[in-house]
Write a protein that holds these residues in place. Sequence first.
Motif, PDB file in Angstrom:
ATOM      1  N   THR A 128      -7.630  -1.241  -7.629  1.00  0.00           N
ATOM      2  CA  THR A 128      -9.086  -1.177  -7.541  1.00  0.00           C
ATOM      3  C   THR A 128      -9.475  -0.305  -6.361  1.00  0.00           C
ATOM      4  OG1 THR A 128      -9.281  -3.413  -8.445  1.00  0.00           O
ATOM      5  CG2 THR A 128     -11.212  -2.516  -7.314  1.00  0.00           C
ATOM      6  N   ARG A 129     -10.322   0.666  -6.592  1.00  0.00           N
ATOM      7  CA  ARG A 129     -10.722   1.570  -5.521  1.00  0.00           C
ATOM      8  C   ARG A 129     -11.452   0.798  -4.424  1.00  0.00           C
ATOM      9  NH1 ARG A 129     -14.805   6.036  -7.299  1.00  0.00           N
ATOM     10  NH2 ARG A 129     -16.177   4.214  -7.324  1.00  0.00           N
ATOM     11  N   PRO A 130     -11.031   0.945  -3.174  1.00  0.00           N
ATOM     12  CA  PRO A 130     -11.739   0.279  -2.079  1.00  0.00           C
ATOM     13  C   PRO A 130     -13.181   0.773  -1.992  1.00  0.00           C
ATOM     14  CG  PRO A 130      -9.586   1.074  -1.352  1.00  0.00           C
ATOM     15  CD  PRO A 130      -9.820   1.653  -2.708  1.00  0.00           C
ATOM     16  N   ASP A 131     -14.091  -0.142  -1.817  1.00  0.00           N
ATOM     17  CA  ASP A 131     -15.491   0.240  -1.628  1.00  0.00           C
ATOM     18  C   ASP A 131     -15.665   0.886  -0.257  1.00  0.00           C
ATOM     19  OD1 ASP A 131     -18.378   0.255  -2.167  1.00  0.00           O
ATOM     20  OD2 ASP A 131     -18.442  -1.251  -0.581  1.00  0.00           O
ATOM     21  N   HIS A 132     -15.107   0.252   0.755  1.00  0.00           N
ATOM     22  CA  HIS A 132     -15.179   0.784   2.119  1.00  0.00           C
ATOM     23  C   HIS A 132     -13.829   0.524   2.788  1.00  0.00           C
ATOM     24  CE1 HIS A 132     -17.520   1.041   6.208  1.00  0.00           C
ATOM     25  NE2 HIS A 132     -16.465   1.846   6.157  1.00  0.00           N
ATOM     26  N   LEU A 133     -13.056   1.574   2.956  1.00  0.00           N
ATOM     27  CA  LEU A 133     -11.704   1.464   3.512  1.00  0.00           C
ATOM     28  C   LEU A 133     -11.743   1.665   5.019  1.00  0.00           C
ATOM     29  CD1 LEU A 133      -8.628   1.217   3.010  1.00  0.00           C
ATOM     30  CD2 LEU A 133      -8.588   3.711   2.702  1.00  0.00           C
ATOM     31  N   LEU A 134     -11.307   0.655   5.758  1.00  0.00           N
ATOM     32  CA  LEU A 134     -11.107   0.770   7.200  1.00  0.00           C
ATOM     33  C   LEU A 134      -9.653   1.185   7.437  1.00  0.00           C
ATOM     34  CD1 LEU A 134     -12.784  -2.547   8.446  1.00  0.00           C
ATOM     35  CD2 LEU A 134     -13.850  -0.291   8.210  1.00  0.00           C
ATOM     36  N   ILE A 135      -9.436   2.158   8.286  1.00  0.00           N
ATOM     37  CA  ILE A 135      -8.077   2.612   8.599  1.00  0.00           C
ATOM     38  C   ILE A 135      -7.872   2.534  10.100  1.00  0.00           C
ATOM     39  CG2 ILE A 135      -6.438   4.535   8.504  1.00  0.00           C
ATOM     40  CD1 ILE A 135      -7.918   5.569   6.055  1.00  0.00           C
ATOM     41  N   ILE A 136      -6.892   1.760  10.516  1.00  0.00           N
ATOM     42  CA  ILE A 136      -6.523   1.716  11.932  1.00  0.00           C
ATOM     43  C   ILE A 136      -5.412   2.741  12.137  1.00  0.00           C
ATOM     44  CG2 ILE A 136      -5.616   0.316  13.816  1.00  0.00           C
ATOM     45  CD1 ILE A 136      -6.804  -2.130  12.527  1.00  0.00           C
ATOM     46  N   GLY A 137      -5.720   3.807  12.860  1.00  0.00           N
ATOM     47  CA  GLY A 137      -4.748   4.866  13.111  1.00  0.00           C
ATOM     48  C   GLY A 137      -5.261   6.212  12.646  1.00  0.00           C
ATOM     49  N   GLY A 138      -5.411   7.148  13.585  1.00  0.00           N
ATOM     50  CA  GLY A 138      -5.912   8.477  13.272  1.00  0.00           C
ATOM     51  C   GLY A 138      -4.842   9.542  13.331  1.00  0.00           C
ATOM     52  N   GLY A 139      -3.623   9.186  12.910  1.00  0.00           N
ATOM     53  CA  GLY A 139      -2.555  10.167  12.810  1.00  0.00           C
ATOM     54  C   GLY A 139      -2.527  10.785  11.423  1.00  0.00           C
ATOM     55  N   PRO A 140      -1.473  11.540  11.104  1.00  0.00           N
ATOM     56  CA  PRO A 140      -1.402  12.212   9.808  1.00  0.00           C
ATOM     57  C   PRO A 140      -1.552  11.290   8.610  1.00  0.00           C
ATOM     58  CG  PRO A 140       0.235  13.141  11.291  1.00  0.00           C
ATOM     59  CD  PRO A 140      -0.362  11.960  12.001  1.00  0.00           C
ATOM     60  N   ILE A 141      -0.844  10.150   8.591  1.00  0.00           N
ATOM     61  CA  ILE A 141      -0.922   9.248   7.443  1.00  0.00           C
ATOM     62  C   ILE A 141      -2.342   8.708   7.289  1.00  0.00           C
ATOM     63  CG2 ILE A 141      -0.127   7.061   6.466  1.00  0.00           C
ATOM     64  CD1 ILE A 141       2.568   7.550   7.822  1.00  0.00           C
ATOM     65  N   GLY A 142      -2.910   8.241   8.391  1.00  0.00           N
ATOM     66  CA  GLY A 142      -4.243   7.673   8.326  1.00  0.00           C
ATOM     67  C   GLY A 142      -5.278   8.665   7.849  1.00  0.00           C
ATOM     68  N   LEU A 143      -5.221   9.902   8.358  1.00  0.00           N
ATOM     69  CA  LEU A 143      -6.236  10.889   7.993  1.00  0.00           C
ATOM     70  C   LEU A 143      -6.020  11.463   6.601  1.00  0.00           C
ATOM     71  CD1 LEU A 143      -6.840  12.684  11.388  1.00  0.00           C
ATOM     72  CD2 LEU A 143      -8.192  10.901  10.290  1.00  0.00           C
ATOM     73  N   GLU A 144      -4.774  11.616   6.171  1.00  0.00           N
ATOM     74  CA  GLU A 144      -4.532  12.047   4.795  1.00  0.00           C
ATOM     75  C   GLU A 144      -5.116  11.042   3.807  1.00  0.00           C
ATOM     76  OE1 GLU A 144      -0.284  14.445   5.482  1.00  0.00           O
ATOM     77  OE2 GLU A 144      -0.355  12.666   4.204  1.00  0.00           O
ATOM     78  N   MET A 145      -4.856   9.771   4.053  1.00  0.00           N
ATOM     79  CA  MET A 145      -5.376   8.753   3.145  1.00  0.00           C
ATOM     80  C   MET A 145      -6.883   8.566   3.287  1.00  0.00           C
ATOM     81  SD  MET A 145      -2.997   7.806   1.156  1.00  0.00           S
ATOM     82  CE  MET A 145      -2.739   9.592   1.150  1.00  0.00           C
ATOM     83  N   ALA A 146      -7.405   8.838   4.478  1.00  0.00           N
ATOM     84  CA  ALA A 146      -8.853   8.771   4.660  1.00  0.00           C
ATOM     85  C   ALA A 146      -9.546   9.805   3.781  1.00  0.00           C
ATOM     86  CB  ALA A 146      -9.204   9.005   6.130  1.00  0.00           C
ATOM     87  N   GLN A 147      -9.081  11.040   3.832  1.00  0.00           N
ATOM     88  CA  GLN A 147      -9.715  12.091   3.039  1.00  0.00           C
ATOM     89  C   GLN A 147      -9.517  11.866   1.548  1.00  0.00           C
ATOM     90  OE1 GLN A 147      -8.249  16.190   3.410  1.00  0.00           O
ATOM     91  NE2 GLN A 147     -10.374  16.857   3.562  1.00  0.00           N
ATOM     92  N   ALA A 148      -8.319  11.445   1.159  1.00  0.00           N
ATOM     93  CA  ALA A 148      -8.060  11.197  -0.261  1.00  0.00           C
ATOM     94  C   ALA A 148      -9.018  10.136  -0.801  1.00  0.00           C
ATOM     95  CB  ALA A 148      -6.609  10.777  -0.470  1.00  0.00           C
ATOM     96  N   HIS A 149      -9.175   9.046  -0.082  1.00  0.00           N
ATOM     97  CA  HIS A 149     -10.036   7.967  -0.574  1.00  0.00           C
ATOM     98  C   HIS A 149     -11.515   8.347  -0.505  1.00  0.00           C
ATOM     99  CE1 HIS A 149      -6.373   5.543  -0.463  1.00  0.00           C
ATOM    100  NE2 HIS A 149      -7.014   4.728  -1.280  1.00  0.00           N
ATOM    101  N   ARG A 150     -11.886   9.112   0.496  1.00  0.00           N
ATOM    102  CA  ARG A 150     -13.287   9.562   0.540  1.00  0.00           C
ATOM    103  C   ARG A 150     -13.588  10.442  -0.670  1.00  0.00           C
ATOM    104  NH1 ARG A 150     -18.175   8.435   0.820  1.00  0.00           N
ATOM    105  NH2 ARG A 150     -19.570  10.174   1.346  1.00  0.00           N
ATOM    106  N   ARG A 151     -12.682  11.325  -1.018  1.00  0.00           N
ATOM    107  CA  ARG A 151     -12.896  12.217  -2.155  1.00  0.00           C
ATOM    108  C   ARG A 151     -12.848  11.473  -3.484  1.00  0.00           C
ATOM    109  NH1 ARG A 151      -9.818  17.964  -0.787  1.00  0.00           N
ATOM    110  NH2 ARG A 151     -11.368  18.656   0.750  1.00  0.00           N
ATOM    111  N   LEU A 152     -12.176  10.326  -3.485  1.00  0.00           N
ATOM    112  CA  LEU A 152     -12.134   9.509  -4.697  1.00  0.00           C
ATOM    113  C   LEU A 152     -13.319   8.552  -4.783  1.00  0.00           C
ATOM    114  CD1 LEU A 152      -8.296   8.762  -4.832  1.00  0.00           C
ATOM    115  CD2 LEU A 152      -9.597  10.221  -6.399  1.00  0.00           C
ATOM    116  N   GLY A 153     -14.180   8.590  -3.775  1.00  0.00           N
ATOM    117  CA  GLY A 153     -15.419   7.839  -3.869  1.00  0.00           C
ATOM    118  C   GLY A 153     -15.569   6.668  -2.926  1.00  0.00           C
TER     119      GLY A 153
END
Length: 472
Positions: free
Chosen positions: A168-193
């Motif tokens: 299920t797509r997260p409505d609002h994803l909180l990510i602890i960690g601003g390294g490569p993994i965190g930011l890659e998944m941040a952008q992917a999920h933002r683009r997925l809505g």
Amino acid sequence: MKVIETDILVIGAGSGGLSVAAGAVQMGAKVVLLEAGEMGGDCLNYGCVPSKALIASASIAHQMRNAQVYGIANVEPQVDYAAGQSHVADVIAQIAPVDSQERFEELGVTVIREFGRFVSDREVEAGDTRIKARRIVIATGSSPLVPPIPGLDKVPYLTNETLWEQTTRPDHLLIIGGGPIGLEMAQAHRRLGSRVTVIEGSKALGKDDPELSSIVLDNLRAEGIEIVEQAQAAKIHGTEGALTVETEDGRSFTGSHLLVAVGRRANTEGMNLDKAGIETSRAGIKVDAHLKTTNARVYAIGDVAGGLQFTHMAGYQAGIVIRSAVFGLPAKASTAHIPWATYTKPELAQCGLTEAQAREEHGDRMEVARFEYHHNDRAIAERKTKGLIKVMVVKGRPVGASIVGHQAGELIGLWSLAINSKLKMSAISGMVAPYPTIAELNKRAAGAYFSPRLFENDKVKAVVRLIQRWLP
């Protein structure tokens, strides 16, 4: 208990371990491979492969929303998150046979799907089998680091190992960690809505060149991702679907899901390394320049060795171990030419020294050659003009390269070759790249190094005028 004697015992079937096993057995060595978890390790099952597959889905969604600039109407994509995860699983399934137990057994490797524990300096027990080996290679990788944040153990959270089970797509994803993994998944999920908030205790992408990383961060923020820096998580509470992260400075952030991406820890627990005389540190197993542990019969490679945590690093180290353990040749590992990339859009890539590191090490002897993406015709044609390349040069040779922009991860490989082979900038400038390609950026960066020497040099101009007078 069954006893097996072998030339090489490999513990861990991730990238590094599989490379050692395949190389050694095909060259005539007897090889035993232990793996208690999934063949292919973290990269195939939880890391590089699934993350890039999800990023590909997200890129398609982003292109659909932003097609008008190419003469195509923008359209809001209908994102099926579960189907996207099925795409991820299918990508893994297509690659998995290359890393499978069946393939390695066909090569001649004895594969045992059990956890290995040392019982002496050259013996390991796995299930009902004891393996006695001339040389042992520990390649057990790493696992997500789960920090001791109060309340984290009482709420549901995701890591890179469990994210792929989410349908299920997260409505609002909180990510602890601003390294490569965190930011890659941040952008992917933002683009997925999804709405996305990244909470970073210090500086996001703090290991990269700050000039280049700021371009990535500005773009992520422009896409609607909230990136909060200097915000150390102090407390977590809530229930499924409503989780709150409180920071030390009194701020709080609430979302539906939580992804923890603060780093990795070496997988050494339960291996009884002390019985083999193998010392560890906070980073992982201690190794020397030859990748040998404090037990000269035992090597450690990849994440568990505590160095750069990249799949290609483990593969490179596997080659060093094969030369040493299989052929008995002297071989040392180096990190000077090891590249890495963060697969955000734009991508961020680094090889060798950053500008700050090169300036500290080489002082005024170091020069920086720069070239901007917006001068590249292919980048203009594809509307990918955001980015630049910087090359740090000492006495005509590159000692580092930093790239941000379209296909930065593809471009950085040339600079790894140049640094490893001690090529001069003249070799790069002499390269011919097809026109129009993004690859021309590397050549143009080399050209930028020579331009002041040729076009802004009064002596050169005087010599040319003299030659022109004498030419027939």
